[in-house]
Design a protein around this motif. Sequence first.
Motif, PDB file in Angstrom:
ATOM      1  N   ASP A 406       0.803  -1.063   0.201  1.00 33.59           N
ATOM      2  CA  ASP A 406      -0.155  -0.143  -0.067  1.00 33.59           C
ATOM      3  C   ASP A 406       0.866   1.304  -0.108  1.00 33.59           C
ATOM      4  OD1 ASP A 406      -2.110  -1.377   0.036  1.00 33.59           O
ATOM      5  OD2 ASP A 406      -2.539  -1.422   2.366  1.00 33.59           O
ATOM      6  N   MET A 407       1.915   1.188   0.970  1.00 34.69           N
ATOM      7  CA  MET A 407       2.819   2.583   0.862  1.00 34.69           C
ATOM      8  C   MET A 407       3.571   2.559  -0.591  1.00 34.69           C
ATOM      9  SD  MET A 407       5.724   3.296   3.551  1.00 34.69           S
ATOM     10  CE  MET A 407       4.501   2.975   4.795  1.00 34.69           C
ATOM     11  N   ALA A 413       2.410   6.683  -7.103  1.00 30.33           N
ATOM     12  CA  ALA A 413       1.448   7.347  -7.976  1.00 30.33           C
ATOM     13  C   ALA A 413       1.864   8.799  -7.700  1.00 30.33           C
ATOM     14  CB  ALA A 413       0.145   7.161  -7.196  1.00 30.33           C
ATOM     15  N   THR A 414       2.535   9.308  -6.681  1.00 32.66           N
ATOM     16  CA  THR A 414       2.663  10.517  -6.287  1.00 32.66           C
ATOM     17  C   THR A 414       4.215  10.865  -6.527  1.00 32.66           C
ATOM     18  OG1 THR A 414       3.165  10.015  -4.145  1.00 32.66           O
ATOM     19  CG2 THR A 414       0.943  10.679  -4.447  1.00 32.66           C
ATOM     20  N   GLY A 420       9.590  12.705 -10.785  1.00 30.02           N
ATOM     21  CA  GLY A 420      10.139  11.825 -11.889  1.00 30.02           C
ATOM     22  C   GLY A 420      10.761  10.549 -11.383  1.00 30.02           C
ATOM     23  N   VAL A 421      10.594  10.071 -10.144  1.00 28.89           N
ATOM     24  CA  VAL A 421      11.363   9.011  -9.751  1.00 28.89           C
ATOM     25  C   VAL A 421      10.406   7.858  -9.433  1.00 28.89           C
ATOM     26  CG1 VAL A 421      12.443   8.287  -7.580  1.00 28.89           C
ATOM     27  CG2 VAL A 421      12.865  10.534  -8.142  1.00 28.89           C
ATOM     28  N   GLU A 422      10.470   6.659 -10.057  1.00 30.58           N
ATOM     29  CA  GLU A 422       9.896   5.463  -9.822  1.00 30.58           C
ATOM     30  C   GLU A 422      10.103   4.705  -8.513  1.00 30.58           C
ATOM     31  OE1 GLU A 422      10.197   3.020 -13.449  1.00 30.58           O
ATOM     32  OE2 GLU A 422       9.658   4.697 -14.715  1.00 30.58           O
TER      33      GLU A 422
END
Length: 558
Positions: A406-407, A413-414, A420-422
């Motif tokens: 969940d975290m 998503a944010t 721009g970091v995955e």
Amino acid sequence: MTAATTSSDSPSLLRRRRSVDRSHSPLTRRILLLNLIPVALLTLGAVYLSDYEDELIDTELASLLVQGEMVAAGIGEVAVVGGETTVNRMDADAARQLLTRLVRPTGVRARLFSETGELLGDSAVLSEVGRIHVVPLPPPETPTEAKIDAEIDWTDRVGDWINRQLSRVDRYPEYVERPAPTLREFPEAASALRGFNASAVRSAGDGRLILSAAVPVQRYKQVLGALLLTRDNRAIAASLREVRYDMLTIAAAALGITVLLSLYLAGTITQPIVRLARAADEVRLARESRPAIPDLGKRGDEIGDLNDALRSMTEALWLRINTIESFAADVAHELKNPLTSLRSAIEMVGRPDLDHERRSRLMTIVMDDINRLNRLISDISDASRLDAELMRGEVKPVELEALLRDMVNHYAATANQKSGVEVEFRVAANPPYVAHGHDGRYGQVFRNVIDNALSFSPQGSRILVELSREPRNGPFVVTIDDEGPGIPEDNLESIFQRFYSERPTEHFGQHSGLGLSICRQIMETYGGSITASNRRAPDGKVLGSRFTVRIPVATGRK
């Protein structure tokens, strides 16, 4: 007033404990009392031997009956005139002579009654010649023998007095010695004239018991008289005295051994407890020095366990005190820097020769310092409450996979939209993923570490969160990898210290430096750990940093 009273009473409390005589401590008295109760019961049993006395009386009565049957048989064979086909009658003179010869060696008094109830003979007033009362005189004694006999007589009198106090003589009928006794005074003799053996116990006036047994004197099944044998209970009383003496001797020895062992046992318990109590008072009243708790852990018993617990508690207490003092010093230092900057800026703003542009820059500095102070105060408040909340918080199983998934989904998503970091999540362990702790605090640890990784990650990079487990049922391991510049080797441990912050890519003062310190505090409280390292390529180039969080498995899970 309460604090002052407590402070003034503390030294007196310590002095009072130091002045306590351990040999008279309440615990010692309780141990002595509990151990003396069985000895007291043994002593009472030695004094009160009613059942044993009854057994001796029954045995003596049975012996009198057997002896009476033997004497009666002898009289029936020798002192009876007549034959099987004629009427038999008892020869009184021959019966009296035979009675004296048969019972005199035994020390038993014998009375012989005719079939009409007449008293024919009494061994107490008979001799072999005729009716002469024989009283044997004691042999002459030397003074030494007389003294010994007096001492023995004194002990016998004491024993007889105790026996009279304890014997239930009131339950027996009274024995009255009459010059000319009749058959009506001895119901057991009347039963013997009817052909039955009978016995009775009577109480003499001096506390003695008179035991009597009556048997019929018969020839060819014809009852010709009754033989009554009587004896006092002196032999029984002597036997009871010997038993009481032996049991009281054993009780006295048991009492001495019990007292010594109780004092030894109390000493092994009370002395260490008193030492621990004094040491605890000294620790509580210590101001500058650090008193030591005595080491009793080698005892290997519950007091040793208590000693280990007190030593551990004291060590944790001093560590907590040092931590609080260090925390207070760090807080004062961290607050002093923005306050100094804020004071300088305010003093400069007050100058009348400043132009509008410089005044605006100074006001910007003032606002930045105010925001920095606000962040510091908020983080310091959170850090101060954290320890108490961790101690009071309920520990329960935590589903790690659900928490991390969940975290990571939230960050995925944010974070990509903002920087721009995955952020990715990977599971390398087999279920179940139940950890020991609190989901809210674990979430705080993971958020702090991921936020820290985001602040150092360049745009277009990736953060990998992986859940695994050490072999052989070891703890869960959560690694958080970034692709930032890494951590200086000298600072791999310093970054977990309070107020440490080194962020060249961030504006100065936007981080309090408490995040990673809080993470370590949480993990150590739950029995886990958190460490930092650098990921390197085969050629030694730093690829980024890695934070490793080890989390204990929930109790009962394998």
